[in-house]
Design an enzyme around this catalytic site. Sequence first.
Site, PDB file in Angstrom:
ATOM      1  N   ILE A  50      -8.474   7.579  -4.939  1.00  0.00           N
ATOM      2  CA  ILE A  50      -7.323   6.777  -4.539  1.00  0.00           C
ATOM      3  C   ILE A  50      -7.412   5.433  -5.230  1.00  0.00           C
ATOM      4  CG2 ILE A  50      -6.094   5.717  -2.616  1.00  0.00           C
ATOM      5  CD1 ILE A  50      -7.358   7.863  -0.811  1.00  0.00           C
ATOM      6  N   LYS A  86      -7.023 -22.624 -11.647  1.00  0.00           N
ATOM      7  CA  LYS A  86      -5.582 -22.726 -11.414  1.00  0.00           C
ATOM      8  C   LYS A  86      -5.281 -24.021 -10.666  1.00  0.00           C
ATOM      9  CE  LYS A  86      -1.868 -20.525  -8.741  1.00  0.00           C
ATOM     10  NZ  LYS A  86      -1.518 -19.441  -7.798  1.00  0.00           N
TER      11      LYS A  86
END
Length: 514
Positions: A50, A86
């Site tokens: 998955i 950032k």
Amino acid sequence: MLTETSRQNGPLTRIAIVGGGTAGWMTAAALARVLGAQNVPVTLVESEEIGTVGVGEATIPLIGLFNAMLGIDEDDFVRRTRATFKLGIEFVDWTRRGHSYFHPFGTYGLDLGPISFQALWQRLRQAGKAEDLSAYSVCALAAEAGRFSRPVRDRASPLSQLAYAFHFDAALYADYLRDYAQARGVVRREGRVTDVVLREGGGFVEAVVLASGERLEADLFIDCSGFRGLLIGQALGVGYEDWSHWLVNDSAVAVPSVNPPTLAPFTRSTARAAGWQWRIPLQHRTGNGYVYASRHVSDDEAAATLMANLEGAPLAAPRGLKFKTGRRDAFWVGNCVALGLSAGFLEPLESTSIHLIQTGVARLLEMLPDRRFCAANIARYNRLVSREFEEIRDFLILHYHATERDDSPYWNYVRTMPIPETLAERIAIFEGTGRVFRDNEELFSKSSWLAVMEGQGLKARGFDPLAAFMPEADAVRRLQAIARAGRDAVAGLPTHEAFIQKFCAAPSAATASA
């Protein structure tokens, strides 16, 4: 088997996490750090079959608190996840084509006694005697100059106001936290959950059954199974509140690309005809994606738009993702808590996905249950998480609704759509008085609301009367001094690349796989 007595009394004896990825391993790492796996065994079940959703690679400054709680070395974390720093988000073409603004972290300017900087700036802006907001933010100034440093301790320096987060590889971050958690006793089980067994009478999970036939029981189950909501949705039947009438994007397409010559210390969000495109620089590649509304543009058209607007050569084929914006009707039911995408989804416009995992884990630890699972405790958790989702929802809607764009059916819809009353009130207060407020302990600060309201073109017709008490000439000098000090301080900072190279460059970043 768990006895009836053990179900009803005493502290938790075992915890199961269903699903890995960022949500699962953030949860596992925090539980191992705070509870100690030797005290409360923690098992995480995930399947390599998955895939995980790694759309979000940008964060907000509060992730620093999570890292500090874990006690991890920040430079090592940056190297291992091939991260960059950032300082905020640049919004391009959101207000109108050809226009841009910056939403910085940290604060604007300095308050002057009882007079807030925001009030003084509003007064002078309306008189035509103030610079753009970014002139008073060291984060915005540093971002524009491509420079970075961590904040200094000297509170008299403008550089003490630097605030930062990270861009990182989401898969590497999950691997980093998996190593951390397993080193502290968390047990990983490879396998796919094929059945969820509920206690007699429902409402509580008894066990999950793996494809191998293994049965895993626990006192507390944490659902990190992603959009499927394997436990909270499929097994326990908790509904989902759809917010797509306000946040209309339901699809994304992502692709990595070769880095440009310089690494920008900020995320860029560029508005497109039916959504927006992100650009997130990492040490070894740039993450790109187009978040869009499928009723306004086809998947193929969206992919073509993305590929035509890359700054570097693509490193892989585009990968698509479908989602529904909204949240669960409840996040904690019985002995099951949903975290990550199983709890809800808000598009990554303001990089809040990882933060919602972080605060969900923090609240769970604050309200950690015993085996009685107090109903009032659960209700409080659900109320707080619901409120946070709604506050972030309103902030995101603001970006779409407060716009001048009328060049596509998409923008015409979001510009004219009805909005939540809570957001309408904020806008009315701002336009009428110039004030912004931060309610309760909401995520986004006054500076954030001011940045986006002004950036998206809202204009205040008034200002806080306290600002009128300072002579205008003095106010002008104060703001000029703040802007000058910020520019001078930023000029002495290293470039973003130089800082990373000196302290936290990943080995062989240039040859790392995409």
